[in-house]
Design a protein around this motif. Structure first.
Motif, PDB file in Angstrom:
ATOM      1  N   GLU A   1     -52.451 -39.387 -61.534  1.00  0.00           N
ATOM      2  CA  GLU A   1     -53.053 -39.767 -60.253  1.00  0.00           C
ATOM      3  C   GLU A   1     -52.361 -41.004 -59.677  1.00  0.00           C
ATOM      4  OE1 GLU A   1     -56.255 -37.623 -62.601  1.00  0.00           O
ATOM      5  OE2 GLU A   1     -54.646 -39.056 -63.008  1.00  0.00           O
ATOM      6  N   ILE A   2     -52.044 -41.965 -60.552  1.00  0.00           N
ATOM      7  CA  ILE A   2     -51.330 -43.166 -60.099  1.00  0.00           C
ATOM      8  C   ILE A   2     -49.971 -42.782 -59.525  1.00  0.00           C
ATOM      9  CG2 ILE A   2     -50.216 -45.284 -60.922  1.00  0.00           C
ATOM     10  CD1 ILE A   2     -52.528 -45.407 -63.036  1.00  0.00           C
ATOM     11  N   ARG A   3     -49.253 -41.929 -60.221  1.00  0.00           N
ATOM     12  CA  ARG A   3     -47.938 -41.460 -59.761  1.00  0.00           C
ATOM     13  C   ARG A   3     -48.038 -40.777 -58.401  1.00  0.00           C
ATOM     14  NH1 ARG A   3     -46.695 -36.539 -62.985  1.00  0.00           N
ATOM     15  NH2 ARG A   3     -48.110 -35.701 -61.393  1.00  0.00           N
ATOM     16  N   ASP A   4     -48.981 -39.862 -58.269  1.00  0.00           N
ATOM     17  CA  ASP A   4     -49.081 -39.083 -57.035  1.00  0.00           C
ATOM     18  C   ASP A   4     -49.476 -39.948 -55.843  1.00  0.00           C
ATOM     19  OD1 ASP A   4     -48.384 -36.907 -58.557  1.00  0.00           O
ATOM     20  OD2 ASP A   4     -50.424 -36.089 -58.682  1.00  0.00           O
ATOM     21  N   LEU A   5     -50.393 -40.896 -56.072  1.00  0.00           N
ATOM     22  CA  LEU A   5     -50.797 -41.780 -54.974  1.00  0.00           C
ATOM     23  C   LEU A   5     -49.640 -42.689 -54.575  1.00  0.00           C
ATOM     24  CD1 LEU A   5     -52.898 -42.854 -53.034  1.00  0.00           C
ATOM     25  CD2 LEU A   5     -53.778 -44.334 -54.880  1.00  0.00           C
ATOM     26  N   ALA A   6     -48.912 -43.209 -55.548  1.00  0.00           N
ATOM     27  CA  ALA A   6     -47.762 -44.060 -55.245  1.00  0.00           C
ATOM     28  C   ALA A   6     -46.684 -43.272 -54.500  1.00  0.00           C
ATOM     29  CB  ALA A   6     -47.193 -44.647 -56.536  1.00  0.00           C
ATOM     30  N   GLN A   7     -46.460 -42.025 -54.903  1.00  0.00           N
ATOM     31  CA  GLN A   7     -45.475 -41.197 -54.203  1.00  0.00           C
ATOM     32  C   GLN A   7     -45.892 -40.988 -52.748  1.00  0.00           C
ATOM     33  OE1 GLN A   7     -42.491 -39.440 -55.936  1.00  0.00           O
ATOM     34  NE2 GLN A   7     -42.078 -39.960 -53.787  1.00  0.00           N
ATOM     35  N   TRP A   8     -47.166 -40.751 -52.532  1.00  0.00           N
ATOM     36  CA  TRP A   8     -47.686 -40.583 -51.168  1.00  0.00           C
ATOM     37  C   TRP A   8     -47.422 -41.831 -50.335  1.00  0.00           C
ATOM     38  CZ3 TRP A   8     -52.003 -43.147 -48.935  1.00  0.00           C
ATOM     39  CH2 TRP A   8     -52.439 -42.626 -47.703  1.00  0.00           C
ATOM     40  N   MET A   9     -47.668 -43.012 -50.943  1.00  0.00           N
ATOM     41  CA  MET A   9     -47.413 -44.266 -50.220  1.00  0.00           C
ATOM     42  C   MET A   9     -45.938 -44.415 -49.887  1.00  0.00           C
ATOM     43  SD  MET A   9     -49.732 -46.939 -52.422  1.00  0.00           S
ATOM     44  CE  MET A   9     -51.504 -46.774 -52.602  1.00  0.00           C
ATOM     45  N   LEU A  10     -45.064 -44.139 -50.848  1.00  0.00           N
ATOM     46  CA  LEU A  10     -43.626 -44.287 -50.639  1.00  0.00           C
ATOM     47  C   LEU A  10     -43.106 -43.296 -49.602  1.00  0.00           C
ATOM     48  CD1 LEU A  10     -42.558 -44.775 -54.354  1.00  0.00           C
ATOM     49  CD2 LEU A  10     -42.385 -46.514 -52.552  1.00  0.00           C
ATOM     50  N   ASP A  11     -43.747 -42.146 -49.517  1.00  0.00           N
ATOM     51  CA  ASP A  11     -43.334 -41.127 -48.554  1.00  0.00           C
ATOM     52  C   ASP A  11     -43.877 -41.392 -47.160  1.00  0.00           C
ATOM     53  OD1 ASP A  11     -41.895 -39.769 -50.478  1.00  0.00           O
ATOM     54  OD2 ASP A  11     -43.522 -38.366 -50.946  1.00  0.00           O
ATOM     55  N   GLY A  12     -44.551 -42.524 -46.982  1.00  0.00           N
ATOM     56  CA  GLY A  12     -45.036 -42.898 -45.658  1.00  0.00           C
ATOM     57  C   GLY A  12     -46.503 -42.678 -45.428  1.00  0.00           C
ATOM     58  N   GLY A  13     -47.234 -42.311 -46.473  1.00  0.00           N
ATOM     59  CA  GLY A  13     -48.659 -42.089 -46.328  1.00  0.00           C
ATOM     60  C   GLY A  13     -49.388 -43.359 -45.924  1.00  0.00           C
ATOM     61  N   SER A  14     -50.402 -43.213 -45.123  1.00  0.00           N
ATOM     62  CA  SER A  14     -51.216 -44.360 -44.705  1.00  0.00           C
ATOM     63  C   SER A  14     -52.650 -43.879 -44.543  1.00  0.00           C
ATOM     64  CB  SER A  14     -50.693 -44.946 -43.389  1.00  0.00           C
ATOM     65  OG  SER A  14     -50.736 -43.974 -42.362  1.00  0.00           O
ATOM     66  N   GLY A  15     -53.536 -44.811 -44.402  1.00  0.00           N
ATOM     67  CA  GLY A  15     -54.924 -44.433 -44.187  1.00  0.00           C
ATOM     68  C   GLY A  15     -55.866 -44.927 -45.255  1.00  0.00           C
ATOM     69  N   LEU A  16     -55.342 -45.641 -46.277  1.00  0.00           N
ATOM     70  CA  LEU A  16     -56.246 -46.244 -47.258  1.00  0.00           C
ATOM     71  C   LEU A  16     -57.087 -47.308 -46.575  1.00  0.00           C
ATOM     72  CD1 LEU A  16     -54.003 -46.705 -50.452  1.00  0.00           C
ATOM     73  CD2 LEU A  16     -55.821 -45.034 -50.097  1.00  0.00           C
ATOM     74  N   ALA A  17     -58.364 -47.322 -46.858  1.00  0.00           N
ATOM     75  CA  ALA A  17     -59.254 -48.308 -46.248  1.00  0.00           C
ATOM     76  C   ALA A  17     -58.862 -49.714 -46.680  1.00  0.00           C
ATOM     77  CB  ALA A  17     -60.698 -48.019 -46.646  1.00  0.00           C
ATOM     78  N   GLN A  18     -58.966 -50.647 -45.749  1.00  0.00           N
ATOM     79  CA  GLN A  18     -58.681 -52.040 -46.084  1.00  0.00           C
ATOM     80  C   GLN A  18     -59.782 -52.575 -47.006  1.00  0.00           C
ATOM     81  OE1 GLN A  18     -55.932 -53.939 -45.248  1.00  0.00           O
ATOM     82  NE2 GLN A  18     -55.213 -51.905 -44.663  1.00  0.00           N
ATOM     83  N   PRO A  19     -59.408 -53.358 -48.030  1.00  0.00           N
ATOM     84  CA  PRO A  19     -60.434 -53.900 -48.926  1.00  0.00           C
ATOM     85  C   PRO A  19     -61.411 -54.800 -48.164  1.00  0.00           C
ATOM     86  CG  PRO A  19     -58.287 -54.936 -49.310  1.00  0.00           C
ATOM     87  CD  PRO A  19     -58.042 -53.778 -48.408  1.00  0.00           C
ATOM     88  N   VAL A  20     -62.675 -54.659 -48.485  1.00  0.00           N
ATOM     89  CA  VAL A  20     -63.720 -55.367 -47.743  1.00  0.00           C
ATOM     90  C   VAL A  20     -63.549 -56.879 -47.829  1.00  0.00           C
ATOM     91  CG1 VAL A  20     -66.204 -55.776 -47.607  1.00  0.00           C
ATOM     92  CG2 VAL A  20     -65.345 -53.462 -48.049  1.00  0.00           C
ATOM     93  N   GLY A  21     -63.233 -57.367 -48.996  1.00  0.00           N
ATOM     94  CA  GLY A  21     -63.151 -58.814 -49.185  1.00  0.00           C
ATOM     95  C   GLY A  21     -61.783 -59.402 -48.941  1.00  0.00           C
TER      96      GLY A  21
END
Length: 509
Positions: free
Chosen positions: A132-152
C-alpha cells in the motif's frame, strides 16, 4: 535526467532497496515518507515516527526527504541520526513509534534502502502495509493529488541521540561484568558497527569498562566500503578478521554487516562458527534465562535452513522448537504467535523477545562473549556441542523454469523414499532408518531466476554426494551457476553469500 521510477522494481517483499539516484532519489524518499505516514502512522494513531540512517553518503539527504514527506502529512518526526538497524528497532520499541531506517545493509555503495516498522519494531512487509505504501507513493510520483490537508498543519522535526540508551539497554540483558578478560577483534567493515561497538563493548557511550580488549578493524564510517564489502556472509570478507584474530592471539572475532544488525563469529583459530551453532548456544542461554524468570513453556524459533542441531539442542533443553520460513517477517510473526524467547536464522539474524521480537546482532554477540567468558575453554571447544553436522552452505544456480526443476528434485526424492515438506521451498529428509542421515532444502528466489540449495549430513562424504547429485540434476537445465559462493563444509554451514544484490540475506532470498 531520470524519469519517474517504477517503485515495484525496488520496493521488495520486506524493504526498499535500490540504486541512487535513478531509483531511490530524494523525491522518491519524500513520496515514500508521505505514504508511510498515511498508511501506517495516521491509521495507527501514532504520536510520530522515528527515523535513523547509516553511513552511506546518500543517507542523510534521503532520510531528510523522507522526514519532509512524513511531516507534510501532519505527523511529527524524531530524527536519531546515525544508528544501526537494531538501534532503530530499539528506538521504535522504547519510544513506541513506527520507524524508518535508511540503509542498504551489505549492498554495494551505489545502493541505499529503507527498512520500515510499525511501533514496537513490528515489521512492515509486502503483506503488512508495504504494498500500500508503494502504490500510494507511486500515485504521488505520477502526479496524483487530492490528499486532504492535515487538520493541524505540518508535523515537527526534533532530533535525539539514543546511542547511550541503546547500549545500556543491551548491557542490561546480558551481564559481562563477571567474565574473564577476553581479547576481541571486531571487523566493522566501515559500517555501523564502527559506531555501535565502541558504545556497547567499550566506554564510548559513558558506560563502565567491560573485561574486553577490543581490537578494531575498519571502524571508520565509510559508505564506499574501501576495505571490503560489508557482507560477512561471503567468506572472502572474513579473511582480514581471521588473519587479525590469529595475529593478535585473540579469543574471538566478530564481524558485522553494513547496518550492523547481523553478527558473524570466528574462533581463536580464525575458523568461522556457523550461525546455526550461535543459534543453538544463544537458545540454551535464553531458555535458562526464561526458566529462571518463571517461564515453564519456552519456545525457540528457527528457519528451515538452520542446522538440524538447533532442533536437537532445543529439545535437549526441554523447550519447544518452532520451525518457520526464511525471512525476518516470518520469524517475527512466528515468535509473536508462539511467545518465543529467541529466534535464529542461518544468515546470522538473531531475534529476541526482550528486544521487541526484533533482530539484533549486537545482543547475540554479547551472549557469545558472556558464554565464552564465564568458563575457561576456547570458543571452538565451547561450540563443539552445537556443531554436529556437515553443511554445504547456500549454493545458487540460475534456473529458467524453477518450478519444473523443483518437480524433478521431488521425483528424485520419491524414488529414494525420502520425506518431503513444503513449508519454504522443498525440504527433503533421508528415509527413516537410513544412516548416515542427510537433508536438504531447495527453494526459489523471490527476486531472481535462482534456485538456492542447502545440504546437511552426518558426515562430509554423504553431504558431498548428496550435494553433487542434486547440483547435477538442478543444473542439467540451468543456464549457469550463480553466486556459487560455497560456504565452508566443516561443521555446520558457515554460510555463503546469496547472489542477490538487492536484498539482505535471509530477508527475501
Amino acid at each position: 535526467m531520470f524519469g519517474v521510477p517504477r517503485l515495484a522494481d525496488f520496493v521488495k517483499a520486506y524493504d526498499v532497496r535500490g540504486t541512487v539516484p535513478d531509483q531511490l532519489s530524494p523525491a522518491v524518499a519524500q513520496a515514500l515518507g508521505a505514504s508511510f505516514a498515511e498508511v501506517v502512522a495516521v491509521p495507527d494513531g501514532s504520536a510520530g515516527i522515528v527515523i535513523g540512517h547509516d553511513m552511506r553518503p546518500s543517507s542523510p539527504e534521503l532520510s531528510a526527504a523522507f522526514a519532509a514527506g512524513v511531516t507534510s502529512r501532519g505527523v511529527d518526526v524524531t530524527m536519531i541520526g546515525l544508528c544501526s538497524t537494531d538501534g532503530l528497532y530499539y528506538a521504535s520499541g522504547a519510544l513506541d513509534l513506527p520507524g524508518a531506517m535508511f540503509t542498504a545493509s551489505h549492498n554495494p555503495a551505489q545502493y541505499n534502502g529503507i527498512k520500515l516498522c510499525r511501533s514496537a519494531a513490528r515489521p512492515v512487509g509486502q503483506d503488512s502495509g508495504l504494498a500500500e505504501i508503494r502504490d500510494l507513493a507511486q500515485w504521488m510520483l505520477d502526479g496524483g493529488s487530492g490528499l486532504a490537508q492535515p487538520v493541524g498543519g505540518p508535523g515537527t522535526v526534533t532530533t535525539r541521540d539514543l546511542l547511550g540508551d541503546y547500549a545500556a539497554f543491551l548491557r542490561g540483558l546480558v551481564d559481562l561484568s563477571g567474565s574473564r578478560p577476553l581479547k576481541v577483534v571486531v571487523d566493522a567493515g566501515n559500517g555501523m558497527g564502527g559506531h555501535t561497538v565502541p558504545a556497547v563493548l567499550g566506554t564510548g557511550a559513558g558506560l563502565p569498562a567491560l573485561p574486553l580488549e577490543v581490537v578494531p578493524l575498519y571502524f571508520e564510517l565509510d559508505g564506499t566500503f574501501p576495505n571490503h564489502e560489508a557482507n560477512p556472509l561471503d567468506p572472502a570478507n572474513l579473511v582480514d578478521l581471521q588473519a587479525a584474530v590469529r595475529a593478535h592471539g585473540a579469543d574471538i572475532g566478530l564481524a558485522f554487516d553494513g547496518d550492523a544488525d547481523r553478527c558473524f563469529v570466528v574462533d581463536a583459530d580464525g575458523d568461522p562458527v556457523s550461525p546455526s551453532a550461535v543459534t543453538g548456544l544463544v537458545a540454551v542461554r535464553e531458555i535458562a534465562r526464561a526458566r529462571a524468570a518463571g517461564d515453564t513453556d519456552v519456545a525457540i524459533v528457527h528457519n528451515v535452513i538452520s542446522s538440524a542441531a538447533v532442533r536437537e539442542v532445543v529439545l535437549e533443553a526441554e523447550a519447544t522448537p518452532v520451525r518457520t520460513r526464511v525471512g525476518h517477517s516470518f520469524i517475527k510473526a512466528e515468535m509473536a504467535r508462539a511467545g518465543a524467547v529467541f529466534g535464529g536464522e542461518h544468515s546470522a539474524h538473531y531475534y529476541f523477545r526482550d528486544f521487541w521480537f526484533a533482530d539484533t546482532g549486537m545482543l547475540a554477540a554479547l551472549h557469545v562473549l558472556s558464554a565464552l567468558g564465564e568458563q575457561e575453554r576456547p570458543l571452538a571447544e565451547l561450540c563443539a556441542a552445537y556443531e554436529r553436522y556437515v553443511a554445504s552452505g547456500e549454493i545458487n544456480s540460475t534456473v529458467t523454469d524453477q518450478a519444473a526443476v523443483v518437480e524433478q528434485v521431488r521425483a528424485w526424492a520419491q524414488v529414494r523414499g525420502a520425506a518431503t515438506d513444503e513449508l519454504d521451498g522443498l525440504t527433503v529428509t533421508s528415509p527413516d532408518g537410513q544412516s548416515p542421515t542427510w537433508w536438504f532444502n531447495v527453494r526459489a528466489s523471490n527476486t531472481e531466476p535462482l534456485l538456492r540449495l542447502n545440504v546437511e549430513a552426518a558426515d562430509r562424504e554423504t553431504m558431498q554426494d548428496v550435494r553433487d547429485e542434486l547440483l547435477a540434476l538442478i543444473r542439467s537445465d540451468a543456464t549457469a551457476p550463480a553466486g556459487d559462493h560455497n560456504g565452508s563444509t566443516t561443521g555446520s554451514s558457515t554460510s555463503s553469500t546469496t547472489s542477490s544484490t538487492t536484498q539482505d540475506a535471509g530477508d527475501a532470498s
